[in-house]
Design an enzyme around this catalytic site. Structure first.
Site, PDB file in Angstrom:
ATOM      1  N   SER A  67       0.795  -1.004   0.199  1.00  0.00           N
ATOM      2  CA  SER A  67      -0.107  -0.005  -0.102  1.00  0.00           C
ATOM      3  C   SER A  67       0.886   1.193  -0.073  1.00  0.00           C
ATOM      4  O   SER A  67       1.920   1.272   0.591  1.00  0.00           O
ATOM      5  CB  SER A  67      -0.869  -0.103   1.275  1.00  0.00           C
ATOM      6  OG  SER A  67      -1.632   1.170   1.383  1.00  0.00           O
ATOM      7  N   ASP A  68       0.297   2.337  -0.589  1.00  0.00           N
ATOM      8  CA  ASP A  68       1.114   3.700  -0.570  1.00  0.00           C
ATOM      9  C   ASP A  68       0.038   4.753  -0.704  1.00  0.00           C
ATOM     10  O   ASP A  68      -1.117   4.547  -1.216  1.00  0.00           O
ATOM     11  CB  ASP A  68       2.025   3.795  -1.748  1.00  0.00           C
ATOM     12  CG  ASP A  68       3.306   4.873  -1.511  1.00  0.00           C
ATOM     13  OD1 ASP A  68       3.977   4.523  -0.548  1.00  0.00           O
ATOM     14  OD2 ASP A  68       2.773   5.971  -1.959  1.00  0.00           O
ATOM     15  N   GLN A  69       0.314   5.826   0.079  1.00  0.00           N
ATOM     16  CA  GLN A  69      -0.538   6.934   0.047  1.00  0.00           C
ATOM     17  C   GLN A  69       0.153   8.285  -0.451  1.00  0.00           C
ATOM     18  O   GLN A  69       1.340   8.465   0.055  1.00  0.00           O
ATOM     19  CB  GLN A  69      -1.173   7.149   1.515  1.00  0.00           C
ATOM     20  CG  GLN A  69      -2.241   8.242   1.534  1.00  0.00           C
ATOM     21  CD  GLN A  69      -2.719   8.572   2.810  1.00  0.00           C
ATOM     22  OE1 GLN A  69      -1.979   9.026   3.716  1.00  0.00           O
ATOM     23  NE2 GLN A  69      -3.791   8.249   3.127  1.00  0.00           N
TER      24      GLN A  69
END
Length: 193
Positions: A67-69
């Site tokens: 995941s990444d934001q």
């Protein structure tokens, strides 16, 4: 089958623990430098998939979550501030504005060839914050490891007028509704143990 979170983020670990599935957190070895012309949404998607892919190559029998934001203001990415001074600059630039937080999540199961990537955008409306508001918040929370210098799960909620999302944990860093759907599709249902 083993479940691995390709992340060193304590926030993502805490969120994944909510599903009550045993998992291991493994640090992905990925260069997070944005590419020239890459949009914040594309950057989040590329990094989520790259993190999951890098760890999946080391653990081919596992189901791997990456995941990444990336926060976006005026088409530009807003990263983790790292310092108090940069956090002040970020929050000043966001006051009275809407900021989009692009949270991407990828699930890979190399043994079956399963690969899925989804984006969970969140629009956050910041209050018209005073410098005193910003200083009080930063001194209390010290959110220097958070994209956009704000944590909605704690005192950061006082900085906001509204949050618009169809996946409530996306802003914290791991969209659990999407993650559960992808885990089920990969053959790992949190409700069937």
């Amino acid at each position: 089958m083993p479940l691995i979170l390709a992340s060193t983020s304590r926030y993502r670990r805490e969120l994944l623990e909510r599903l009550r599935l045993p998992f291991e957190a493994v640090a992905p070895q990925v260069d997070e430098t944005p590419r020239t012309g890459e949009t914040p949404a594309d950057l989040a998607r590329r990094l989520a998939l790259a993190k999951a892919g890098e760890v999946a190559r080391r653990y081919p029998a596992a189901v791997v979550i990456g995941s990444d934001q990336v926060a976006e203001l005026d088409g530009r990415p807003i990263g983790k501030p790292g310092t108090h001074e940069r956090a002040v600059e970020q929050l000043r630039s966001m006051r009275g504005r809407a900021v989009i937080f692009h949270t991407a999540v990828a699930v890979l199961r190399p043994s079956t060839g399963f690969e899925q990537l989804l984006l969970a955008p969140v629009t956050v409306h910041f209050r018209d914050l005073s410098d005193a508001d910003i200083e009080c918040y930063l001194r209390t929370e010290q959110p220097y490891d958070c994209a956009g210098s704000a944590k909605c799960e704690t005192l950061g909620i006082a900085l906001l007028n509204a949050i618009h999302s169809d996946d409530p944990t996306a802003l914290v860093g791991l969209p659990l509704i999407r993650t559960c759907a992808m885990l089920r599709a990969a053959g790992l249902d949190p409700l069937q143990r």
